[in-house]
Design a protein around this motif. Structure first.
Motif, short mmCIF file in Angstrom:
data_model
loop_
_atom_site.label_atom_id
_atom_site.label_comp_id
_atom_site.label_asym_id
_atom_site.label_seq_id
_atom_site.Cartn_x
_atom_site.Cartn_y
_atom_site.Cartn_z
N MET A 179 0.85 -1.10 -0.04
CA MET A 179 -0.02 -0.13 -0.02
C MET A 179 0.73 1.30 0.15
O MET A 179 1.77 1.39 0.66
CB MET A 179 -0.80 -0.03 1.09
CG MET A 179 -1.92 1.10 1.39
SD MET A 179 -3.02 1.14 2.71
CE MET A 179 -4.34 0.37 1.79
N SER A 180 0.57 2.25 -0.75
CA SER A 180 1.33 3.50 -1.12
C SER A 180 0.43 4.52 -0.23
O SER A 180 -0.66 4.57 -0.63
CB SER A 180 1.54 3.73 -2.32
OG SER A 180 2.18 4.85 -2.78
N LEU A 208 -0.35 8.70 -9.37
CA LEU A 208 -1.27 7.77 -8.61
C LEU A 208 -1.02 6.46 -8.94
O LEU A 208 -0.68 6.09 -9.99
CB LEU A 208 -2.93 8.16 -9.33
CG LEU A 208 -3.97 7.33 -8.69
CD1 LEU A 208 -4.25 7.78 -7.36
CD2 LEU A 208 -5.04 7.27 -9.59
N LYS A 209 -0.91 5.79 -7.85
CA LYS A 209 -0.36 4.35 -8.00
C LYS A 209 -1.50 3.27 -8.35
O LYS A 209 -1.47 2.28 -8.86
CB LYS A 209 0.24 4.01 -6.73
CG LYS A 209 1.78 4.75 -6.48
CD LYS A 209 2.60 4.80 -7.58
CE LYS A 209 3.85 5.63 -7.59
NZ LYS A 209 4.43 6.03 -8.69
N PHE A 210 -2.75 3.51 -7.41
CA PHE A 210 -3.92 2.30 -7.27
C PHE A 210 -4.94 3.55 -7.01
O PHE A 210 -5.12 4.31 -6.46
CB PHE A 210 -3.56 1.64 -6.38
CG PHE A 210 -4.84 0.59 -6.02
CD1 PHE A 210 -5.23 -0.38 -6.82
CD2 PHE A 210 -5.69 1.04 -4.87
CE1 PHE A 210 -5.90 -1.24 -6.75
CE2 PHE A 210 -6.67 0.24 -4.65
CZ PHE A 210 -7.00 -1.03 -5.50
N CYS A 211 -6.09 3.11 -7.88
CA CYS A 211 -7.34 3.48 -7.71
C CYS A 211 -8.67 2.57 -7.69
O CYS A 211 -8.70 1.98 -8.65
CB CYS A 211 -7.60 4.71 -8.64
SG CYS A 211 -9.13 5.73 -8.47
N ASP A 212 -9.48 2.51 -6.54
CA ASP A 212 -10.42 1.36 -6.61
C ASP A 212 -11.65 2.26 -6.76
O ASP A 212 -11.80 3.61 -7.09
CB ASP A 212 -10.26 0.51 -5.26
CG ASP A 212 -10.74 1.09 -4.05
OD1 ASP A 212 -11.04 2.67 -4.04
OD2 ASP A 212 -10.52 0.71 -2.86
N SER A 213 -12.86 1.44 -6.43
CA SER A 213 -14.09 2.12 -6.73
C SER A 213 -14.47 3.17 -5.81
O SER A 213 -14.91 4.26 -6.18
CB SER A 213 -15.08 0.93 -6.65
OG SER A 213 -15.16 0.63 -5.50
N SER A 214 -13.76 3.16 -4.52
CA SER A 214 -13.89 4.46 -3.49
C SER A 214 -13.07 5.42 -3.92
O SER A 214 -13.63 6.68 -4.06
CB SER A 214 -13.39 3.86 -2.15
OG SER A 214 -14.21 2.58 -1.80
N GLY A 215 -11.94 5.27 -4.55
CA GLY A 215 -11.19 6.21 -5.40
C GLY A 215 -12.09 7.04 -6.68
O GLY A 215 -12.17 8.38 -6.59
N LEU A 249 -5.37 5.89 -3.85
CA LEU A 249 -6.88 6.56 -3.91
C LEU A 249 -7.70 5.14 -3.63
O LEU A 249 -8.19 4.78 -4.58
CB LEU A 249 -6.89 7.48 -5.00
CG LEU A 249 -8.18 8.28 -4.67
CD1 LEU A 249 -8.30 9.07 -3.56
CD2 LEU A 249 -8.45 9.00 -5.92
N ASP A 250 -7.79 4.85 -2.43
CA ASP A 250 -8.75 3.66 -2.11
C ASP A 250 -9.68 4.10 -1.09
O ASP A 250 -9.97 5.05 -0.61
CB ASP A 250 -7.90 2.50 -1.63
CG ASP A 250 -7.01 2.73 -0.68
OD1 ASP A 250 -7.23 3.59 0.13
OD2 ASP A 250 -6.03 1.90 -0.76
N HIS A 251 -10.57 2.95 -0.46
CA HIS A 251 -11.46 2.89 0.67
C HIS A 251 -10.72 3.91 1.89
O HIS A 251 -11.45 4.66 2.57
CB HIS A 251 -11.82 1.56 1.05
CG HIS A 251 -12.84 1.89 2.15
ND1 HIS A 251 -14.11 2.13 2.03
CD2 HIS A 251 -12.75 1.31 3.35
CE1 HIS A 251 -14.84 1.97 3.12
NE2 HIS A 251 -13.85 1.55 3.98
N ALA A 252 -9.59 3.55 2.17
CA ALA A 252 -8.97 4.18 3.43
C ALA A 252 -8.61 5.62 3.25
O ALA A 252 -8.73 6.29 4.12
CB ALA A 252 -8.12 3.11 3.80
N THR A 253 -8.25 6.11 1.98
CA THR A 253 -7.59 7.30 1.62
C THR A 253 -8.80 8.06 0.96
O THR A 253 -8.62 9.41 0.89
CB THR A 253 -6.49 7.20 0.72
OG1 THR A 253 -6.64 6.60 -0.52
CG2 THR A 253 -5.59 6.32 1.68
N ALA A 254 -9.86 7.84 0.39
CA ALA A 254 -10.57 8.57 -0.39
C ALA A 254 -11.29 9.68 0.28
O ALA A 254 -11.45 10.81 -0.32
CB ALA A 254 -11.70 7.75 -1.26
#
Length: 126
Positions: free
Chosen positions: A1-2, A53-60, A23-28
């Protein structure tokens, strides 16, 4: 995780947010807090620079949409710049490439917007 970092700086057209990390559930929620704290005026452009940006999930993705909605409520515009290929693919699949204005880099995004005289953000790191 970054770890997520968001750096704000002024441009000739408004604010640029450089978003780095995951940019994920924890950081959005952090992106929403930063966008919410901006002083935007009608006609300004908020550029989200996603080059690091290294990663972006649905929360991002949802956080990007929330940023768009907050910006629109203030009469300002939003653009994405330097969107990584994996995130660009997701945006295309769900049709958000037609919702966001996407530029290859921040310089192109800021050149494409009308000039605004009101700039309040400069060099703030969140």
């Amino acid at each position: 995780m970054s770890r997520l970092t968001i750096t704000a700086h002024a441009s000739a057209t408004g604010t640029v947010l450089e978003i780095a990390g995951d940019l994920d559930h924890a950081t959005a929620p952090e992106l929403r807090r930063v966008v919410d704290s901006l002083t935007q005026t009608r006609g300004q452009l908020l550029v989200l620079d996603l080059a690091d940006l290294k990663f972006c999930d649905s929360s991002g993705i949802t956080a990007l949409l929330v940023a768009r909605n907050l910006t629109a409520e203030r009469g300002a515009d939003i653009a994405l710049a330097a969107v990584p290929a994996n995130t660009a693919r997701i945006l295309r699949i769900v049709g958000l490439d037609r919702v966001f204005t996407i530029h290859p880099d921040t310089a192109t995004a800021t050149r494409s917007a009308p000039q605004s005289a009101d700039h309040r953000e400069s060099g703030t790191r969140h």
